[in-house]
Structure formats: C-alpha cells, structure tokens
Design an enzyme around this catalytic site. Structure first.
Site, mmCIF file in Angstrom:
data_model
loop_
_atom_site.group_PDB
_atom_site.id
_atom_site.type_symbol
_atom_site.label_atom_id
_atom_site.label_comp_id
_atom_site.label_asym_id
_atom_site.label_seq_id
_atom_site.Cartn_x
_atom_site.Cartn_y
_atom_site.Cartn_z
ATOM 1 N N ASP A 195 0.540 -1.114 -0.141
ATOM 2 C CA ASP A 195 -0.042 -0.060 0.049
ATOM 3 C C ASP A 195 0.788 1.219 0.001
ATOM 4 O O ASP A 195 0.368 2.364 -0.430
ATOM 5 C CB ASP A 195 -0.776 -0.128 1.181
ATOM 6 C CG ASP A 195 -1.910 1.153 1.385
ATOM 7 O OD1 ASP A 195 -2.679 1.328 0.356
ATOM 8 O OD2 ASP A 195 -1.981 1.814 2.216
ATOM 9 N N LEU A 276 -9.565 4.773 0.639
ATOM 10 C CA LEU A 276 -9.534 5.776 -0.245
ATOM 11 C C LEU A 276 -8.146 6.194 -0.986
ATOM 12 O O LEU A 276 -8.165 6.797 -1.783
ATOM 13 C CB LEU A 276 -10.079 7.148 0.585
ATOM 14 C CG LEU A 276 -11.591 7.130 0.458
ATOM 15 C CD1 LEU A 276 -11.991 8.475 1.439
ATOM 16 C CD2 LEU A 276 -12.367 7.233 -0.911
ATOM 17 N N ARG A 277 -7.304 5.336 -0.631
ATOM 18 C CA ARG A 277 -5.934 5.615 -0.831
ATOM 19 C C ARG A 277 -5.936 5.583 -2.427
ATOM 20 O O ARG A 277 -5.189 6.039 -3.105
ATOM 21 C CB ARG A 277 -5.016 5.021 -0.053
ATOM 22 C CG ARG A 277 -3.585 5.472 -0.460
ATOM 23 C CD ARG A 277 -2.388 4.631 0.015
ATOM 24 N NE ARG A 277 -2.559 4.558 1.398
ATOM 25 C CZ ARG A 277 -1.881 5.367 2.399
ATOM 26 N NH1 ARG A 277 -1.287 6.217 2.081
ATOM 27 N NH2 ARG A 277 -1.926 4.956 3.343
ATOM 28 N N GLY A 278 -6.437 4.436 -2.894
ATOM 29 C CA GLY A 278 -6.575 4.178 -4.352
ATOM 30 C C GLY A 278 -6.735 5.477 -5.356
ATOM 31 O O GLY A 278 -6.379 5.697 -5.986
ATOM 32 N N THR A 281 -4.459 8.249 -4.987
ATOM 33 C CA THR A 281 -3.172 7.862 -5.554
ATOM 34 C C THR A 281 -3.646 8.114 -7.158
ATOM 35 O O THR A 281 -2.728 8.822 -7.992
ATOM 36 C CB THR A 281 -2.674 6.551 -5.291
ATOM 37 O OG1 THR A 281 -2.622 6.479 -3.836
ATOM 38 C CG2 THR A 281 -1.610 6.194 -5.936
#
Lengths: 339, 586
Positions: A195, A276-278, A281
């Site tokens: 991640d 929400l990192r996807g 990014t």
C-alpha cells in the site's frame, strides 16, 4: 557515471512510472515487479542522475529543504529563527537499502567513535536520513525482513524518523520516494507495504529480437566507453530533465474537473479497492501525468493511463489466486470508461 | 544464416577446440573479469578443483589478489568500517579496509557458496553492480563461487548466480590440459577494447536467448562479452561465428529453460538435465506446458479443518512436544537483528553492535585504578569492558505439506485433501509462513515445490498433482523429515503437515507388503519424533483409521481426522458467509 535514462529501451511503463513519481513525490513510490535482468536497477539509478540538483541547507546532515520551513530538522529550525540559512546545491540522493541491513544502519545510531573517543552524544544518521528528499531503493523488496519493513512502514507514512534508542531521543525528517523491485514468484509482499507504493508496474524482458539487440547494443556501447555514450545521450536526457522541471512547477496549477473525480471513484468502486488511498493515488498520478504532458487540466486519457499502475496492487485478492491483477484492471477500465 | 546454429551443441568449433571448456571459461574471465562477473563451480573440494583454481590463478598478474571469503564473515570485515578496538587503542578513528576492497583487481573466492545467505550475497552483488565499495572507492573484481551443494535445492543465491557469466560442473573440470600463458591473456586484455562486434552476432545471440527461454538481458550481454574476449584471445579484430558459438555454449546453454523449438532435436540429452538442475526456480508459468490436469482440486468449501490449526501448531501448543528443547521454536537469539533483548559481554566480531551505555557502565568502576597506570585521558576503556547487544529474532516458519497421492487416497478423498491443503495454505498466507509441498505415490516421494513464500506456485503445484499407484508411506515420511531437517539447518522452524489415509503397502525397500510397509512407516515416524519436528497428521480415509492415529502418536504429532462434510450443508454455510465465497471463487 550512470547509464543515461533516455537510452533505456522498451520498458516504457516503468520509465513513465518513475518519471511520474519524480514529478509528484507525494505518490511515495514505485514498485517494480519483474524478472531479473530487465533493467530495473539501471532505470532507478539513471533517473536520479537525470534529476536536477536541489537546494539544501549548508552543513545540515539531513540536507533540509530551505524552501520548506515546515519540514526542517530541529537544528535548521533553530538556525532559521536566528537568521538566515546558508544554502548550497546537492545531487538528489539515491540510497540503496540492502537486504539484511541492520536496524542501526537504517534508523541511525549513536556515533560510537565520538561517544568513546570524547564522550559526546552524537547521532550518526542512517539510510533513512540519507534518503531524505531523494530515493530509497530496495532491490528484492519482497525478501526484506519483517522488522525492517516495520521501520519503513512507519517512516514512509509519517515522513519522519523517530529515534528512541541508545539513550538518544530525536526526530528528523525523512521524506523519500520508495522504490522497490522484486520478483513476485519469490515471495509475497505484506499488504501494508504494498500500500505504501503509489504505483506498481510489471516489467518483462522484451520478446522481439530487434528490441533485445538494441538493449544489448546500447549497454555494450556504454560499457566500452561510458563518457562518450553519455555525451551522445546528453541532449535527450537534458530535454527530459527540462520537461520534468516544468511539470513539477506546473503541478499545483493543474485542475481536476468533477467529471474526472467521478470517473476515478467509479473505477475504484468497480475494482473494489480498499479505502480511499486508491482514488487519491490515482488522481495524483493522473495530475502528474497531465503536468508532464503540459495539459491545463486532467483529462480522461491521463486517468486511463494511470489506472493500471495506480490500482493493480490494491485489489483485494485471494493469495492463492494467481490470475493477473492487470487483466482485472484492464477489464474494469474497458467497462467503466466505455460507459 | 540461421540464427540458431546447431553446431555449437554438437561439439567444439575450430577455435573452440583449442582449449577445454573450463579452460576457456577461466581465460575469458581473466580477459574481462568485471564484464563477465565470475564463475560458479559446482564441485566438492578435491585435487581436481584445486588444480583448476591454481591454474586459473596463473592467468592473473602475480600481485593480483586472490582472497577467500568465509561464510561467517561480518559486515565490518567484508565491506570495511571503523575498527573499534584499534580506534580505542589509538585514540583516533582507525578505518579498516574490507575484504571486497582488498580483492580489487583480482578474484573474490566464495567458499561454500551454496550456504551463503541471501543477505551476504546481496551485499556482494551490490558491489559488483556499482563497482564502488562501501567507502565510495572504485573496486573491480571477479567472483568465483565454490558451490559444494549436493542436492538440487542446495544452490547459490539466485541473485548472485545471475551475475556470474559461467557455471562449471565437477565433470567439466579438466585434468592436466593445455592452458594459455599469462602473457597471452595480458595481450588479449590489451586488445579487448578494439575488438569489433557487428549487428549480426548480436542478433544471433538475442535470437538464441529467445529460443532457449532465457529472459534475463544479462545473459545476452555476458555472451557478447565472452565472444569478444574469445576473439581478443585469438587475436582477431572482430567477433566471428566461432566466437559466438563458443560464447553461447559457455554462457547460454547452462541458463536455458526450454528446448529450442527446432525441427530436429539438436540438443544432447545430458545438457537439458544439467539445465534443469541449474535453474529449478526458472520454471515460470509461461514456460509450463499445458498438460491436461489429471485431477482437479476440490473446491476449498468441500473440506473443513479446525480453524487456526497451523497457528496453534507453529506456536507450539498444538502438537505433543518432547520436554527437551524448551522455548518457542520460532525465536532465536541474534547479534544482528530483531527486537532488542539486553546485552552481554563479548567482542565485536561478526557485526555485533556495541552497547555504549553498558560498556561505559562496565568500565566506570575501574577508572580510578586505570588512571594510576595511564594518565592524561579522561576515560579508559579496555576490550574486556565491551558489552554487545543481543536481539531476539523470529525465525521463519516453513510448513511442509506431505500429501499421500496414492491410488487408495485418490479413491478416498485426494480432491478433498487438496482442498484442505488449500485452506491451510490460506492460513499460511495470513501467518506469512513459507510452504513446501511433497507428494508420495508409486514407489517414490517427490518434492513438488521447494520452500517458498509464493503461495500461488504452491497452488499450481497442487492442482497439477496426479493421483494413483501404491502407497510408499515410509518413503513419504522420510522425505518430509529430510526436508524439515534441511530447513532446520538453514535456521528456519519447519513443521510437517502430513495428509494420508494410512494405507501403506510399499516398504522402504520398495517391496510390496502391508505389514512390512506399516512397520517401516512407524519406524520412519519415530525418527521424526527423535528429530523433534513439529507435525500434524491429517487422516483422509473415509472413517477414522486406528493406524493413522498410531502413526501420529509415533511421530509425536497431533492427529486430525478430516471430517466428512456434507457438501450441500457446507454450501449453505458458505453462502451465508458470502464474502468468503466470493473471494475464493475469484
């Protein structure tokens, strides 16, 4: 003298991902999966040599950024309050984190020499300090020991190395672009570490003969006369450097239309990525790509190009399912963007 | 001409017949040591290897370094660094040069390279790649890795093997043969930069790499450099076909992962055998042939095992354990890494880290006494004051699955056993264990997968496992024990997961007979217990078998019958936990 970045043949996806990560350090890194001998290390070292020198506080062991007062180390902050910070220009560091490195080497430790010779408590910076504002490169990242991964995860997330050992208590900035490479056949990566890498690319050996010939020809020419070879590629490298510098300057001015935000959310939903990192990014990567291509706003094609590298390692996956994540991403891209 | 010239496979070309292959290898390396990286020699020590190394040394200038690196070398000695005892004695920093830096211009010999840890290999590889040592000074050297492994799974670290152009086997080492003189080599070294390589040889090399299934671009580069060195040795201005053939035979053939797709089979039999041995890990999925699977894995849903069985086993609470060897098997004391665990007295060899505070504390009471002998220094520390840190390191756990794939098991529940292994594999993933897979049937046990943390490979190996034949139970247990002991020697914590229906009918000597086979199996199980290997035995027969329980008892293992599950009922349970099904069906 490193192999010129522009002279690398094939491997466009890897090279683009590295450029995007250099433009937008907030992406926090690139993971390169592939077999041995596909030019992973060569590309990383070449990229660092390509980047322009950066301004750093003179005499600071962490090479603090004089332009960003929020990330200064304690010494520099104190000096800044007193007055003016002297600066000089340094090359962007690329630090190798070798397998089996001890925690002392990674985190930093008490400087034994000074401690024993004249009894002073001086911190000897580790690899994390040296990588500040540059690249931390881990070859065979999937074989890295767990306790080093623990250290990395924390520092990579917070951008700060907190040292509490050997009677020392200090913290210093450690913001770096993490670059990992490895062969997934040799071991799995912990999901938390996976991640941390903003982008993930898969490299393969080129299978057509002319490309392979070109790879060997260029490498051979470089080995025989590095200086002349680098001179030949210097104009191309300089043009690329200028493009990266321009893109970095333009980055904050790029707008993201609402329609693009919506598409990004749709594709993440379709793929079922965790958290929400996807999305974050993906948007950052698309914005960096737009800046690189000198666009004023993020367009659908930018989003589309960055979907696979930004999301393929974030799919919730069954460890026993070896069907390629890329295929799933491609399918989802076709469905979502067609609609 | 055809890019693939079968001549190289048949025998030496005119220029190739000048020397034995092994002599060529040594000569080419002496001409271009940095470009070619080095040689790995798979041979036990003996007069032939000694003679070869002695002759090889004569190719280098007399002053060239020729240093042996032992396995136990510490980082400080390998890469150089602060020499602490000397620093203290002198009162100023004393830096020591590392062994690798001392090899500049010569050869670094890696003794017992098959036991070299991946970490040490990574350090050597890093210096080879950058040609800059830890003190940022340029260093150029070649590596000779002495690989004394005997089993296929004992091999030098892959990252190192990849960076060495040549591989020699014991059978390839020559006796008393002609060697080029050091003068010839020196001349060739001088003329090397001027040797030309056209595009055609490059194309040939790359086409060959493709045909032989060699992915790494390093191989092609090595072949080109070897060809250039060969041309230089023969005083030729440019590379010709003979040089290409020689280079391909020496560099590419040992790396081949597939037979070239040729109309006629030009490659000799023994070569492919050597190839397979040289590159067991390179059997990539894309080179695998699409064989019809003889058996299919049962859906994981079909079987139920006590959850967290592996967790309990690895923690040492599950299986019966002998009283000896107390302590958690997963942990070991280390001087280098892990979680801090205190200090002890000791010296600084092998990368041990000094605990400064404790050292000062140890030295403090003696200061008054010592100041009487020496004056003028604030603090006097002697080497007996040194306190080094110790760490607790979690050992890696390896789950070794030993699967009974015999006819009786296949009839009973091989598919479900496979499903059970899959469930256990998923537990291994969560626990980040390594896994290995052995199967036994017919008259032998076979290692389908050497220990790896790539679980997808384990699943593939399992899916391809066919069933049928008699049950050589004793051989299976023995193979499991041997692998477990090999893993123990590597510092890992192994445990066995044995799946069988207990229908042993082949003894250890390979003869049929139920009674003898059962006796042999029990004897093999007792050896497991004696070796203190944690184990669990899963009974895959339709009803509980008393013999399997006895076997588990003899192994000191936990006995777990594979409960017969009603698939319909199971499906219902699974459907209630929809998420789980979705992920396993994906």
């Amino acid at each position: 003298m490193a192999f010129p970045f522009s002279a690398i043949v094939g491997q466009n996806e890897m090279m683009n991902a590295l450029i995007i990560a250099a433009i937008e350090p907030k992406l926090s890194g690139v993971l390169i999966f592939g077999d041995r001998g596909t030019g992973k290390s060569t590309a990383v070292r070449a990229l660092a040599a390509l980047l322009p020198d950066m301004a750093a506080v003179t005499g600071c062991i962490y090479a603090c950024d004089p332009g960003d007062s929020s990330s200064l180390c304690e010494t520099c902050r104190a000096n800044q309050l007193k007055g003016h910070l002297l600066t000089h220009r340094v090359a962007v560091p690329v630090v190798d984190l070798p397998l089996g490195a001890t925690e002392d080497r990674v985190i930093g430790a008490l400087n034994l020499e000074r401690a024993l010779a004249d009894g002073t408590k001086v911190f000897e910076p580790g690899l994390l300090a040296r990588a500040h504002r540059g690249f931390l490169y881990i070859d065979e990242v999937n074989l890295l020991e767990d306790h080093i991964v623990d250290v990395l995860l924390d520092v990579a997330a917070s951008g700060e190395n907190v040292v509490e050992r050997e009677g020392m208590s200090l913290r210093h900035p450690a913001r770096f672009v993490l670059i990992g490479s490895g062969n997934p056949e040799e071991g799995e990566l912990r999901p938390q570490l996976l991640d941390r890498f903003g982008l993930c690319v898969e490299v393969r050996t080129p299978t057509d003969i002319p490309t392979r010939v070109e790879v060997v020809r260029r490498r051979d020419a470089y080995d025989r006369d590095p200086a002349a070879f680098c001179e030949t590629w210097r104009p191309a490298d300089m043009a690329l450097r200028d493009k990266i510098v321009l893109a970095k300057a333009k980055l904050s001015a790029i707008t993201v239309p609402d329609a693009i935000l919506e598409q990004a959310a749709k594709i993440c939903l379709a793929l079922g990525t965790d958290g929400l990192r996807g999305e974050l990014t993906l948007l950052r990567a698309a914005r960096a790509l737009a800046a690189y291509e000198q666009a004023d706003a993020v367009k659908l094609e930018h989003l589309r190009a960055m979907t696979a590298p930004a999301l393929r390692h974030r799919l919730r996956r069954d460890p026993l399912d070896d069907s390629l994540a890329s295929t799933r991403v491609e399918r989802a891209v076709a469905e979502v963007f067609a609609a | 001409m055809s890019p693939f010239d079968p001549d190289w496979a048949h025998g030496p070309e005119p220029s190739g017949s000048l020397y034995e292959d092994a002599v060529w290898v040594a000569a080419l390396l002496a001409i271009d040591p940095v470009g070619l990286g080095g040689i790995s020699i798979r041979s036990w020590s003996g007069p032939v290897r000694d003679l070869y190394l002695a002759n090889l040394k004569k190719l280098y200038p007399a002053a060239a370094a020729f240093k042996k690196m032992p396995l136990h070398i510490g980082d400080d000695r390998m890469l150089g660094g602060l020499d602490l005892p000397a620093t203290l004695a002198a009162g100023r920093p004393v830096l020591s040069k590392g062994l690798i830096a001392e090899c500049d211009g010569g050869i670094l010999l890696l003794a017992m390279a098959e036991r070299l840890s991946a970490e040490t290999a990574a350090r050597v590889c890093a210096v080879m790649d950058t040609q800059i040592d830890a003190q940022q000074r340029p260093v150029a050297f070649a590596v000779i890795a002495l690989d004394e492994g005997c089993d296929a799974d004992e091999a030098i670290p892959a990252a190192l093997q990849e960076r060495l152009a040549f591989t020699l086997a014991a059978t390839g080492l020559p006796g008393d043969v002609a060697w080029p003189s050091a003068e010839v080599i020196e001349t060739a070294r001088q003329s090397l930069p001027s040797v030309q390589a056209g595009d055609e040889p490059l194309g040939q090399i790359c086409a060959l790499c493709e045909m032989l299934g060699i992915g790494s671009m390093r191989a092609a580069l090595f072949a080109l450099r070897a060809a250039r060195a060969a041309a230089a040795l023969l005083g030729k201005p440019a590379i010709d076909n003979a040089d290409i053939n020689l280079a391909c035979r020496l560099v590419l053939a040992p790396r081949a992962t597939q037979m070239p797709t040729m109309p006629d089979d030009a490659q000799p039999e023994d070569q492919t055998a050597a190839e397979q041995q040289a590159s067991p890990e390179q059997s990539e999925p894309h080179t695998e042939r699409e064989e019809p699977l003889q058996d299919r894995v049962a859906d994981a849903e079909k079987t139920v095992l006590p959850p967290a069985l592996l967790a309990a086993l690895a923690a040492g609470t599950g299986p019966k354990r002998l009283a000896r060897g107390a302590g958690k098997s997963g942990d070991k004391v280390s001087l280098l890494r892990g979680r801090p665990r205190g200090t002890r007295r000791g010296d600084l060899r092998g990368g041990a880290r000094l605990s400064v505070l404790d050292t000062l504390r140890a030295a403090a009471p003696w200061q008054a006494l010592r100041q009487r002998d020496t004056t003028g220094r604030k603090l006097i520390i002697r080497s007996e004051d040194f306190r080094i840190k110790i760490y607790k390191e979690a050992a890696e756990t390896v789950a070794i699955f030993v699967v009974d794939a015999s006819g009786s098991a296949a009839v009973n529940r091989l598919a479900e056993a496979k499903g059970a292994v899959q469930l256990l594999l998923a537990q291994c993933y969560v626990r980040r264990n390594q896994v290995a897979l052995l199967a036994f049937r017919g008259r032998a046990a076979e290692c389908l997968l050497p220990p790896t943390s790539a679980l997808a490979r384990a699943k593939r190996a399992l899916a391809a496992l066919p069933g049928g034949g008699p049950t050589p139970l004793a051989t299976g247990i023995q193979a499991g024990r041997q692998l477990a002991e090999a893993e123990k020697r590597k510092g890992r914590a192994p445990f066995l997961v044995m799946l069988t229906d207990g229908g042993a009918n082949i003894g250890r000597d390979g003869k049929a007979g139920r009674a003898a086979a059962a006796e042999d199996a029990l004897a093999a199980a007792k050896l497991c217990r004696a070796a203190q290997i944690s184990a669990v035995v899963v009974d895959t027969s339709p009803r509980r078998q008393a013999f399997v329980a006895r076997l588990a008892d003899a192994m000191g293992a936990r006995y777990a019958p594979l409960p017969y599950a009603d698939p319909a009922r199971l499906t219902r349970i699974v459907e209630q936990q929809g998420g789980w099904r979705a992920s396993s069906a994906a």
